[in-house]
Design an enzyme around this catalytic site. Structure first.
Site, mmCIF file in Angstrom:
data_model
loop_
_atom_site.group_PDB
_atom_site.id
_atom_site.type_symbol
_atom_site.label_atom_id
_atom_site.label_comp_id
_atom_site.label_asym_id
_atom_site.label_seq_id
_atom_site.Cartn_x
_atom_site.Cartn_y
_atom_site.Cartn_z
ATOM 1 N N SER A 7 0.853 -1.190 0.000
ATOM 2 C CA SER A 7 0.000 0.000 0.000
ATOM 3 C C SER A 7 0.888 1.239 0.000
ATOM 4 O O SER A 7 1.609 1.497 0.968
ATOM 5 C CB SER A 7 -0.892 0.014 1.238
ATOM 6 O OG SER A 7 -1.366 1.338 1.441
ATOM 7 N N HIS A 32 -1.131 -1.363 -4.246
ATOM 8 C CA HIS A 32 -2.428 -1.040 -3.626
ATOM 9 C C HIS A 32 -2.505 0.469 -3.390
ATOM 10 O O HIS A 32 -1.613 1.063 -2.784
ATOM 11 C CB HIS A 32 -2.539 -1.805 -2.309
ATOM 12 C CG HIS A 32 -3.837 -1.665 -1.591
ATOM 13 N ND1 HIS A 32 -4.945 -2.426 -1.892
ATOM 14 C CD2 HIS A 32 -4.209 -0.858 -0.564
ATOM 15 C CE1 HIS A 32 -5.936 -2.094 -1.075
ATOM 16 N NE2 HIS A 32 -5.522 -1.142 -0.259
ATOM 17 N N ASP A 34 -4.754 3.487 -1.876
ATOM 18 C CA ASP A 34 -5.844 3.788 -0.938
ATOM 19 C C ASP A 34 -6.416 5.165 -1.201
ATOM 20 O O ASP A 34 -5.751 6.179 -0.994
ATOM 21 C CB ASP A 34 -5.312 3.721 0.503
ATOM 22 C CG ASP A 34 -5.077 2.291 0.944
ATOM 23 O OD1 ASP A 34 -6.010 1.484 0.822
ATOM 24 O OD2 ASP A 34 -3.952 1.982 1.399
ATOM 25 N N MET A 36 -9.182 7.868 -0.153
ATOM 26 C CA MET A 36 -10.061 8.242 0.976
ATOM 27 C C MET A 36 -10.636 9.624 0.743
ATOM 28 O O MET A 36 -9.955 10.513 0.234
ATOM 29 C CB MET A 36 -9.255 8.238 2.274
ATOM 30 C CG MET A 36 -8.561 6.914 2.557
ATOM 31 S SD MET A 36 -7.745 6.900 4.144
ATOM 32 C CE MET A 36 -6.892 5.312 4.053
ATOM 33 N N HIS A 65 -8.303 0.924 -4.039
ATOM 34 C CA HIS A 65 -9.220 0.655 -2.922
ATOM 35 C C HIS A 65 -9.965 1.944 -2.601
ATOM 36 O O HIS A 65 -9.397 2.847 -1.993
ATOM 37 C CB HIS A 65 -8.381 0.151 -1.730
ATOM 38 C CG HIS A 65 -9.172 -0.109 -0.486
ATOM 39 N ND1 HIS A 65 -8.561 -0.295 0.744
ATOM 40 C CD2 HIS A 65 -10.506 -0.228 -0.273
ATOM 41 C CE1 HIS A 65 -9.497 -0.503 1.652
ATOM 42 N NE2 HIS A 65 -10.679 -0.457 1.078
ATOM 43 N N MET A 67 -12.223 4.086 -0.588
ATOM 44 C CA MET A 67 -12.901 4.280 0.708
ATOM 45 C C MET A 67 -13.631 5.615 0.607
ATOM 46 O O MET A 67 -13.250 6.602 1.234
ATOM 47 C CB MET A 67 -11.869 4.260 1.835
ATOM 48 C CG MET A 67 -11.345 2.854 2.121
ATOM 49 S SD MET A 67 -9.751 2.852 2.942
ATOM 50 C CE MET A 67 -8.691 3.048 1.522
ATOM 51 N N MET A 136 -11.510 -6.199 5.464
ATOM 52 C CA MET A 136 -10.665 -5.243 6.192
ATOM 53 C C MET A 136 -10.341 -5.799 7.577
ATOM 54 O O MET A 136 -11.226 -6.242 8.306
ATOM 55 C CB MET A 136 -11.375 -3.897 6.341
ATOM 56 C CG MET A 136 -11.490 -3.098 5.059
ATOM 57 S SD MET A 136 -9.921 -2.766 4.231
ATOM 58 C CE MET A 136 -9.062 -1.777 5.481
ATOM 59 N N ASP A 174 -6.590 -6.682 4.332
ATOM 60 C CA ASP A 174 -5.924 -5.368 4.344
ATOM 61 C C ASP A 174 -6.027 -4.740 5.731
ATOM 62 O O ASP A 174 -7.132 -4.563 6.250
ATOM 63 C CB ASP A 174 -6.620 -4.478 3.299
ATOM 64 C CG ASP A 174 -6.052 -3.069 3.206
ATOM 65 O OD1 ASP A 174 -4.997 -2.786 3.810
ATOM 66 O OD2 ASP A 174 -6.675 -2.248 2.499
HETATM 67 C C1 DX5 Z 1 -6.416 1.349 5.634
HETATM 68 C C2 DX5 Z 1 -5.933 1.107 4.218
HETATM 69 C C3 DX5 Z 1 -4.821 0.123 4.191
HETATM 70 C C4 DX5 Z 1 -3.576 0.626 4.869
HETATM 71 C C5 DX5 Z 1 -2.647 -0.516 5.156
HETATM 72 O O1 DX5 Z 1 -7.463 2.224 5.631
HETATM 73 O O2 DX5 Z 1 -6.968 0.593 3.433
HETATM 74 O O3 DX5 Z 1 -4.534 -0.303 2.873
HETATM 75 O O4 DX5 Z 1 -2.888 1.579 4.107
HETATM 76 O O5 DX5 Z 1 -1.600 -0.068 5.960
HETATM 77 P P1 DX5 Z 1 -0.956 -0.974 7.092
HETATM 78 O O6 DX5 Z 1 -0.443 -2.202 6.427
HETATM 79 O O7 DX5 Z 1 0.085 -0.106 7.699
HETATM 80 O O8 DX5 Z 1 -2.083 -1.306 8.067
HETATM 81 ZN ZN ZN Z 2 -6.430 -0.388 1.497
#
Ligand code: DX5
Ligand code: ZN
Length: 215
Positions: A7, A32, A34, A36, A65, A67, A136, A174
């Site tokens: 990620s 990956h 993320d 948000m 991903h 969110m 998750m 994840d």
């Molecule tokens: C959390 C994200 C994850 C996160 C993982 O909201 O979706 O992908 O970046 O990071 P680690 O491995 O540090 O938990």
């Molecule tokens: Zn993620």
């Protein structure tokens, strides 16, 4: 064979290109990303522009991903930016079938995700319509959180359901994944391990990825 998806939320953004090349050399098969929105989760991260920049420098599978609330609004821009797969949260939409259709039509692989408190039942009717199920193992919003062991029960349950399907649907975990929790997730049936702080916080990305693969 398990796939490791670093990620980039935990990467050093002042040298993102080098970071991606480094995890690629270290054995990562996916990247990956993320996304948000400050609504579905209490944090803001990256948008389609980052995906298009990353797309220019790697052929690895770009695993986006989302969110975000109402994920269908963003599918077009991320797919045009070069995403290979787009995962959305069941908690963030009113019409999951519509979202699946929109992602499918964009040409991307389709992923569906549930947060730690959300039961597997909530996605049971959709798992044969997607390419990936993401369980998750932290409440989404931030990297560096602690793995919630209770979710392993859901991973095992989804594994059993996926094994009964006529085609391959990947099972991804994840959040809080390191050498130890990665082993638990693999044993519970995960196909894809997402890991942020464990990989990018380590001195040797190759060793971190081998730890995740159990080698
Ligand atoms: C959390 C994200 C994850 C996160 C993982 O909201 O979706 O992908 O970046 O990071 P680690 O491995 O540090 O938990
Ligand atoms: Zn993620």
């Amino acid at each position: 064979m398990v796939i490791v998806a670093p990620s980039i939320l935990s990467a050093d953004f002042s040298k993102l290109g080098e970071e991606i090349k480094a995890v690629e050399r270290a054995g990562a098969e996916w990247i990956h990303i993320d996304v948000m929105d400050g609504h579905f989760v209490p944090n803001l991260t990256m948008g389609p522009h980052i995906v298009s920049c990353v797309r220019k420098i790697t052929n690895l599978f770009l695993d986006v991903h989302l969110m975000v609330e109402n994920p269908e609004r963003f599918v077009g821009s991320f797919s045009r930016s070069g995403a290979d797969g787009i995962t959305f949260h069941i908690e963030a939409c009113n019409d999951p079938l519509k979202v699946i259709e929109v992602i499918r039509k964009s040409g991307c692989k389709v992923g569906i995700s549930i947060n730690p408190p959300t039961p597997v039942d909530s996605i049971a009717e959709f798992i044969d319509k997607v390419d990936l199920v993401l369980i998750m193992s932290v409440n989404p919003g931030f990297s560096g959180q602690k793995f919630i062991p209770d979710v392993l029960k859901k991973v095992k349950l989804v594994r059993e359901k996926l094994n009964r399907l006529p085609r391959k649907v990947l099972l991804q975990v994840d959040g809080g994944i390191n050498g130890e929790t990665g082993k638990l997730a693999r044993e519970a049936g995960a196909d894809v391990l997402v890991s942020g702080s464990f990989i990018f916080g380590s001195e040797d990305y190759g060793k971190a990825i081998r730890d995740l693969l159990g080698r």
